[in-house]
Design a protein around this motif. Sequence first.
Motif, mmCIF file in Angstrom:
data_model
loop_
_atom_site.group_PDB
_atom_site.id
_atom_site.type_symbol
_atom_site.label_atom_id
_atom_site.label_comp_id
_atom_site.label_asym_id
_atom_site.label_seq_id
_atom_site.Cartn_x
_atom_site.Cartn_y
_atom_site.Cartn_z
ATOM 1 N N ASN A 82 1.041 -1.250 -0.145
ATOM 2 C CA ASN A 82 0.056 0.236 -0.162
ATOM 3 C C ASN A 82 0.510 1.230 0.060
ATOM 4 N N GLU A 83 1.640 1.358 0.293
ATOM 5 C CA GLU A 83 3.319 2.202 0.316
ATOM 6 C C GLU A 83 3.785 2.458 -0.704
ATOM 7 N N LYS A 84 3.993 1.147 -1.140
ATOM 8 C CA LYS A 84 4.680 1.796 -2.830
ATOM 9 C C LYS A 84 3.331 2.187 -3.778
ATOM 10 N N ILE A 85 1.937 1.786 -3.676
ATOM 11 C CA ILE A 85 0.962 1.723 -4.202
ATOM 12 C C ILE A 85 0.283 3.733 -4.099
ATOM 13 N N ASN A 86 0.611 3.912 -2.804
ATOM 14 C CA ASN A 86 0.545 5.443 -2.604
ATOM 15 C C ASN A 86 2.060 6.303 -3.130
ATOM 16 N N ASN A 87 2.942 6.075 -3.612
ATOM 17 C CA ASN A 87 4.298 6.530 -4.076
ATOM 18 C C ASN A 87 3.740 6.576 -5.750
ATOM 19 N N ILE A 88 2.947 5.289 -6.355
ATOM 20 C CA ILE A 88 2.680 5.192 -7.713
ATOM 21 C C ILE A 88 2.013 5.851 -7.839
ATOM 22 N N TYR A 89 0.913 6.690 -6.886
ATOM 23 C CA TYR A 89 -0.454 7.136 -6.831
ATOM 24 C C TYR A 89 -0.101 8.892 -7.238
ATOM 25 N N GLU A 90 1.161 9.499 -5.985
ATOM 26 C CA GLU A 90 1.089 10.495 -5.681
ATOM 27 C C GLU A 90 2.896 10.958 -7.285
ATOM 28 N N THR B 160 -8.601 3.221 -9.873
ATOM 29 C CA THR B 160 -8.303 1.808 -9.765
ATOM 30 C C THR B 160 -6.946 1.547 -8.408
ATOM 31 N N ILE B 161 -5.772 2.409 -8.557
ATOM 32 C CA ILE B 161 -5.013 2.588 -7.386
ATOM 33 C C ILE B 161 -5.390 2.437 -5.768
ATOM 34 N N ASP B 162 -6.460 3.432 -5.359
ATOM 35 C CA ASP B 162 -7.260 3.494 -4.563
ATOM 36 C C ASP B 162 -8.411 1.827 -4.258
#
Length: 178
Positions: A44-52, A91-93
């Motif tokens: 989830n941290e990696k997904i959050n970084n990708i999101y940002e 999708t990321i969320d």
Amino acid sequence: MKGRKKYIIDKSFQLRTIFSVLGIVAIVSLVIIASISLSVVYNNEKINNIYEIEDSIFNLMQAANIDSQVDEKYLETTSMLMERHESNLATIDQIAQNNRYLLIALVFFVLAQWVVLFVMLIRITHRISGPVFVMSRYFREIIDGNIPDIRPLREKDELKSFYALFKELVETLRKKEK
């Protein structure tokens, strides 16, 4: 013959056995949950970084109009990129939310497993403790000088071969007494 209603007959044996098994299951379950939790948090941290990062790139692309010309093709491309960007962010969320739900479901199912195991172990140990309890009462009668009238065990009780040997002993004592 009706089954007994009291399931805790030999508290020491039954609870010690149950909590030993549940303790092992708890340790294994906690290791699994901790491993999955760390993985979910890390992902989830990696997904959050990708999101940002994606959000920053998109915002920079919108702000940087190199030609400073806004034509129809630019607006079409920007609109398409905006749709894809919103879709990607959604999708990321959703992936991050699904990871959290999965973790909650895992904890719930482990707790449910403990409850089911507890009930099952009570029943299993009851099938052992019941015959031991009955034989202990018969031993007490023999020690007191009486020959007990042996009743059969319940259908699902354990230790049947041991109980049969005990019944043979009682029959032998009865024959010797006569």
